[in-house]
Write a protein that holds these residues in place. Structure first.
Motif, PDB file in Angstrom:
ATOM      1  N   PRO A  82     -21.811  -6.287  22.990  1.00 26.77           N
ATOM      2  CA  PRO A  82     -23.436  -6.399  23.034  1.00 26.77           C
ATOM      3  C   PRO A  82     -23.798  -6.713  21.402  1.00 26.77           C
ATOM      4  CG  PRO A  82     -22.831  -4.064  23.071  1.00 26.77           C
ATOM      5  CD  PRO A  82     -21.511  -4.713  23.245  1.00 26.77           C
ATOM      6  N   SER A  83     -23.195  -6.532  20.574  1.00 26.62           N
ATOM      7  CA  SER A  83     -23.292  -6.701  19.247  1.00 26.62           C
ATOM      8  C   SER A  83     -22.175  -7.131  18.523  1.00 26.62           C
ATOM      9  CB  SER A  83     -23.765  -5.636  18.562  1.00 26.62           C
ATOM     10  OG  SER A  83     -24.042  -5.685  17.001  1.00 26.62           O
ATOM     11  N   PRO A  84     -22.080  -8.137  17.236  1.00 25.44           N
ATOM     12  CA  PRO A  84     -21.039  -8.494  16.824  1.00 25.44           C
ATOM     13  C   PRO A  84     -20.377  -7.459  15.591  1.00 25.44           C
ATOM     14  CG  PRO A  84     -22.697  -9.532  15.786  1.00 25.44           C
ATOM     15  CD  PRO A  84     -23.303  -8.739  16.843  1.00 25.44           C
ATOM     16  N   TRP A  85     -21.217  -6.343  15.436  1.00 17.44           N
ATOM     17  CA  TRP A  85     -20.914  -5.343  14.336  1.00 17.44           C
ATOM     18  C   TRP A  85     -19.304  -4.908  14.621  1.00 17.44           C
ATOM     19  CZ3 TRP A  85     -19.180  -0.587  14.850  1.00 17.44           C
ATOM     20  CH2 TRP A  85     -19.476   0.365  15.890  1.00 17.44           C
ATOM     21  N   PRO A  86     -18.856  -4.524  15.695  1.00 16.30           N
ATOM     22  CA  PRO A  86     -17.409  -4.058  15.761  1.00 16.30           C
ATOM     23  C   PRO A  86     -16.453  -5.222  15.232  1.00 16.30           C
ATOM     24  CG  PRO A  86     -18.538  -3.585  18.108  1.00 16.30           C
ATOM     25  CD  PRO A  86     -19.520  -4.668  17.169  1.00 16.30           C
ATOM     26  N   VAL A  87     -16.529  -6.469  15.569  1.00 20.62           N
ATOM     27  CA  VAL A  87     -15.959  -7.320  15.108  1.00 20.62           C
ATOM     28  C   VAL A  87     -15.980  -7.417  13.611  1.00 20.62           C
ATOM     29  CG1 VAL A  87     -15.503  -9.947  14.890  1.00 20.62           C
ATOM     30  CG2 VAL A  87     -15.804  -8.796  17.343  1.00 20.62           C
ATOM     31  N   LEU A  88     -17.047  -7.396  13.289  1.00 18.16           N
ATOM     32  CA  LEU A  88     -17.354  -7.406  11.601  1.00 18.16           C
ATOM     33  C   LEU A  88     -16.677  -6.317  10.965  1.00 18.16           C
ATOM     34  CD1 LEU A  88     -21.083  -8.433  11.528  1.00 18.16           C
ATOM     35  CD2 LEU A  88     -19.034  -9.966  10.633  1.00 18.16           C
ATOM     36  N   LEU A  89     -16.741  -5.150  11.676  1.00 17.96           N
ATOM     37  CA  LEU A  89     -16.040  -3.973  10.910  1.00 17.96           C
ATOM     38  C   LEU A  89     -14.369  -4.217  10.918  1.00 17.96           C
ATOM     39  CD1 LEU A  89     -15.721  -1.016   9.931  1.00 17.96           C
ATOM     40  CD2 LEU A  89     -15.730  -0.405  12.401  1.00 17.96           C
ATOM     41  N   VAL A  90     -13.912  -4.676  12.116  1.00 16.32           N
ATOM     42  CA  VAL A  90     -12.344  -4.783  12.290  1.00 16.32           C
ATOM     43  C   VAL A  90     -11.875  -6.088  11.396  1.00 16.32           C
ATOM     44  CG1 VAL A  90     -10.519  -5.538  13.752  1.00 16.32           C
ATOM     45  CG2 VAL A  90     -12.365  -4.052  14.453  1.00 16.32           C
ATOM     46  N   ALA A  91     -12.727  -7.138  11.097  1.00 12.46           N
ATOM     47  CA  ALA A  91     -12.589  -7.962  10.225  1.00 12.46           C
ATOM     48  C   ALA A  91     -12.557  -7.741   8.770  1.00 12.46           C
ATOM     49  CB  ALA A  91     -13.696  -9.254  10.427  1.00 12.46           C
ATOM     50  N   ALA A  92     -13.617  -6.834   8.374  1.00 11.53           N
ATOM     51  CA  ALA A  92     -13.563  -6.319   7.221  1.00 11.53           C
ATOM     52  C   ALA A  92     -12.446  -5.608   6.771  1.00 11.53           C
ATOM     53  CB  ALA A  92     -14.636  -5.437   7.092  1.00 11.53           C
ATOM     54  N   VAL A  93     -11.935  -4.643   7.873  1.00 10.64           N
ATOM     55  CA  VAL A  93     -10.671  -3.942   7.677  1.00 10.64           C
ATOM     56  C   VAL A  93      -9.212  -4.676   7.448  1.00 10.64           C
ATOM     57  CG1 VAL A  93      -8.917  -2.407   8.649  1.00 10.64           C
ATOM     58  CG2 VAL A  93     -11.555  -1.680   8.632  1.00 10.64           C
ATOM     59  N   SER A  94      -9.477  -5.802   8.233  1.00  8.84           N
ATOM     60  CA  SER A  94      -8.280  -6.904   8.267  1.00  8.84           C
ATOM     61  C   SER A  94      -8.433  -7.677   7.013  1.00  8.84           C
ATOM     62  CB  SER A  94      -8.302  -7.665   9.401  1.00  8.84           C
ATOM     63  OG  SER A  94      -8.202  -6.790  10.711  1.00  8.84           O
ATOM     64  N   LEU A  95      -9.243  -8.220   6.344  1.00  8.01           N
ATOM     65  CA  LEU A  95      -9.603  -9.080   5.277  1.00  8.01           C
ATOM     66  C   LEU A  95      -9.198  -8.335   3.793  1.00  8.01           C
ATOM     67  CD1 LEU A  95     -12.656 -11.282   6.055  1.00  8.01           C
ATOM     68  CD2 LEU A  95      -9.864 -11.858   6.290  1.00  8.01           C
ATOM     69  N   ALA A  96      -9.834  -6.828   3.989  1.00  8.77           N
ATOM     70  CA  ALA A  96      -9.547  -6.165   2.968  1.00  8.77           C
ATOM     71  C   ALA A  96      -7.914  -5.609   2.641  1.00  8.77           C
ATOM     72  CB  ALA A  96     -10.294  -4.842   2.837  1.00  8.77           C
ATOM     73  N   ARG A  97      -7.210  -5.409   3.487  1.00  4.66           N
ATOM     74  CA  ARG A  97      -5.795  -5.270   3.335  1.00  4.66           C
ATOM     75  C   ARG A  97      -4.915  -6.506   4.005  1.00  4.66           C
ATOM     76  NH1 ARG A  97      -5.470  -0.388   0.458  1.00  4.66           N
ATOM     77  NH2 ARG A  97      -7.344   0.852   0.960  1.00  4.66           N
ATOM     78  N   PRO A  98      -3.581  -6.460   3.597  1.00  3.03           N
ATOM     79  CA  PRO A  98      -2.960  -7.480   4.447  1.00  3.03           C
ATOM     80  C   PRO A  98      -2.806  -7.065   5.736  1.00  3.03           C
ATOM     81  CG  PRO A  98      -1.690  -6.462   2.479  1.00  3.03           C
ATOM     82  CD  PRO A  98      -3.073  -5.566   2.658  1.00  3.03           C
ATOM     83  N   VAL A  99      -2.748  -7.996   6.558  1.00  2.00           N
ATOM     84  CA  VAL A  99      -2.870  -7.808   8.232  1.00  2.00           C
ATOM     85  C   VAL A  99      -1.459  -7.393   8.440  1.00  2.00           C
ATOM     86  CG1 VAL A  99      -3.079  -8.773  10.569  1.00  2.00           C
ATOM     87  CG2 VAL A  99      -4.672  -9.510   8.449  1.00  2.00           C
ATOM     88  N   ARG A 100      -1.499  -6.072   9.065  1.00  4.18           N
ATOM     89  CA  ARG A 100      -0.073  -5.618   9.523  1.00  4.18           C
ATOM     90  C   ARG A 100      -0.064  -4.932  10.781  1.00  4.18           C
ATOM     91  NH1 ARG A 100      -0.308  -1.480   5.115  1.00  4.18           N
ATOM     92  NH2 ARG A 100       0.282   0.026   6.421  1.00  4.18           N
ATOM     93  N   PRO A 101       0.790  -4.921  11.626  1.00  2.00           N
ATOM     94  CA  PRO A 101       0.770  -4.186  12.831  1.00  2.00           C
ATOM     95  C   PRO A 101       0.157  -2.769  12.893  1.00  2.00           C
ATOM     96  CG  PRO A 101       2.367  -5.526  12.898  1.00  2.00           C
ATOM     97  CD  PRO A 101       1.996  -5.713  11.484  1.00  2.00           C
ATOM     98  N   GLY A 102       0.666  -2.154  11.832  1.00  2.00           N
ATOM     99  CA  GLY A 102       0.547  -0.789  11.460  1.00  2.00           C
ATOM    100  C   GLY A 102      -1.172  -0.494  11.354  1.00  2.00           C
ATOM    101  N   ILE A 103      -1.783  -1.167  10.460  1.00  2.00           N
ATOM    102  CA  ILE A 103      -3.229  -0.908  10.277  1.00  2.00           C
ATOM    103  C   ILE A 103      -3.904  -1.526  11.737  1.00  2.00           C
ATOM    104  CG2 ILE A 103      -5.276  -2.082   9.248  1.00  2.00           C
ATOM    105  CD1 ILE A 103      -3.457  -2.540   6.969  1.00  2.00           C
ATOM    106  N   LEU A 104      -3.554  -2.294  12.304  1.00  2.00           N
ATOM    107  CA  LEU A 104      -4.258  -2.575  13.733  1.00  2.00           C
ATOM    108  C   LEU A 104      -4.086  -1.558  14.584  1.00  2.00           C
ATOM    109  CD1 LEU A 104      -3.765  -6.510  13.810  1.00  2.00           C
ATOM    110  CD2 LEU A 104      -5.719  -4.937  13.026  1.00  2.00           C
ATOM    111  N   GLY A 105      -2.798  -1.138  14.524  1.00  2.00           N
ATOM    112  CA  GLY A 105      -2.119  -0.123  15.667  1.00  2.00           C
ATOM    113  C   GLY A 105      -2.883   1.358  15.229  1.00  2.00           C
ATOM    114  N   ALA A 106      -3.093   1.654  13.940  1.00  2.00           N
ATOM    115  CA  ALA A 106      -3.883   2.738  13.656  1.00  2.00           C
ATOM    116  C   ALA A 106      -5.310   2.904  14.096  1.00  2.00           C
ATOM    117  CB  ALA A 106      -3.953   2.949  12.089  1.00  2.00           C
ATOM    118  N   VAL A 107      -5.940   1.664  13.985  1.00  2.00           N
ATOM    119  CA  VAL A 107      -7.381   1.515  14.501  1.00  2.00           C
ATOM    120  C   VAL A 107      -7.276   1.920  15.981  1.00  2.00           C
ATOM    121  CG1 VAL A 107      -9.210  -0.286  14.955  1.00  2.00           C
ATOM    122  CG2 VAL A 107      -8.107  -0.334  12.616  1.00  2.00           C
TER     123      VAL A 107
END
Length: 174
Positions: free
Chosen positions: A27-52
Motif C-alpha cells: 500500500p506504500s513504497p516505504w518497505p521497498v525504500l527500507l530494503v533498498a536503503a539496507v541493500s545500498l548501504a551494504r554489499p548485497v549478499r544473500p546473508g543480509i537479505l536472508g536475515a531480513v
C-alpha cells in the motif's frame, strides 16, 4: 555520478511500486525504500537479505503467539518482542553473523511496520492478514535486492562514506 544513478534507479523502482501497489500488495513504497536503503548501504549478499526475511518471519511468529497463545496484555507484547529479538540474536550468533543481527532487526521492523496496524485493528484476522503482509515483505525484499543489483550492474558504486568500516579490535590484548 554514482549517487545520481542510485537515486534514479530507486526513484524508478518506487514509481513502479506506487503504480503497481495493488498488484504487489504494497500500500506504500516505504518497505521497498527500507530494503533498498539496507541493500545500498551494504554489499548485497544473500546473508543480509536472508536475515531480513528471518527477522520478518520471527516477528510473524511473535505476532502469532500474541494472536493465538498469549493473553491480550502488554506483558504478552513485551514477551513476544523479547522472544523475537532473542531468536534473531541466536540466529546471528549461530551463523557467525553471516545472517547479521542488524539485518534481522530490520526485517522485524519491516514486518511490524506493515502488519502491526492491521493487527491492532483486528487481531482475529491474523491468519488471513498476516500472510498477506508477509508476502508483501518478500516482495519488498526482492525489489530492494533488485534495486541494489541494478545499481551495482550500472557501476553506481557506493560512496566511500557508505562502505563498511572495519575497526581494529582489542581482542586478545591484556
Amino acid at each position: 555520478m554514482s549517487t545520481l544513478m542510485r537515486g534514479l534507479v530507486v526513484a524508478g523502482a518506487v514509481a513502479l511500486v506506487v503504480v503497481m501497489s495493488t498488484l504487489l500488495g504494497l500500500p506504500s513504497p516505504w518497505p521497498v525504500l527500507l530494503v533498498a536503503a539496507v541493500s545500498l548501504a551494504r554489499p548485497v549478499r544473500p546473508g543480509i537479505l536472508g536475515a531480513v526475511l528471518v527477522g520478518s518471519v520471527t516477528w510473524w511468529v511473535a505476532m502469532a503467539l500474541r494472536a493465538g497463545v498469549l493473553p491480550d496484555a502488554t506483558s504478552s507484547a513485551v514477551l513476544a518482542a523479547v522472544i523475537a529479538v532473542v531468536v534473531c540474536t541466536a540466529v546471528a550468533a549461530g551463523t557467525g553473523e553471516r545472517l547479521p543481527l542488524w539485518a534481522g532487526l530490520a526485517g522485524m521492523a519491516l514486518f511490524a511496520g506493515l502488519y502491526e496496524p492491521m493487527f491492532a485493528a483486528n487481531p482475529t484476522r491474523f491468519l488471513s492478514e498476516s500472510f498477506v503482509a508477509l508476502g508483501s515483505v518478500v516482495v519488498a525484499v526482492g525489489i530492494g535486492a533488485l534495486i541494489a543489483t541494478v545499481t551495482e550492474a550500472l557501476g553506481a558504486e557506493r560512496p566511500e562514506a557508505d562502505r563498511l568500516i572495519v575497526l581494529p579490535t582489542t581482542e586478545g590484548v591484556s
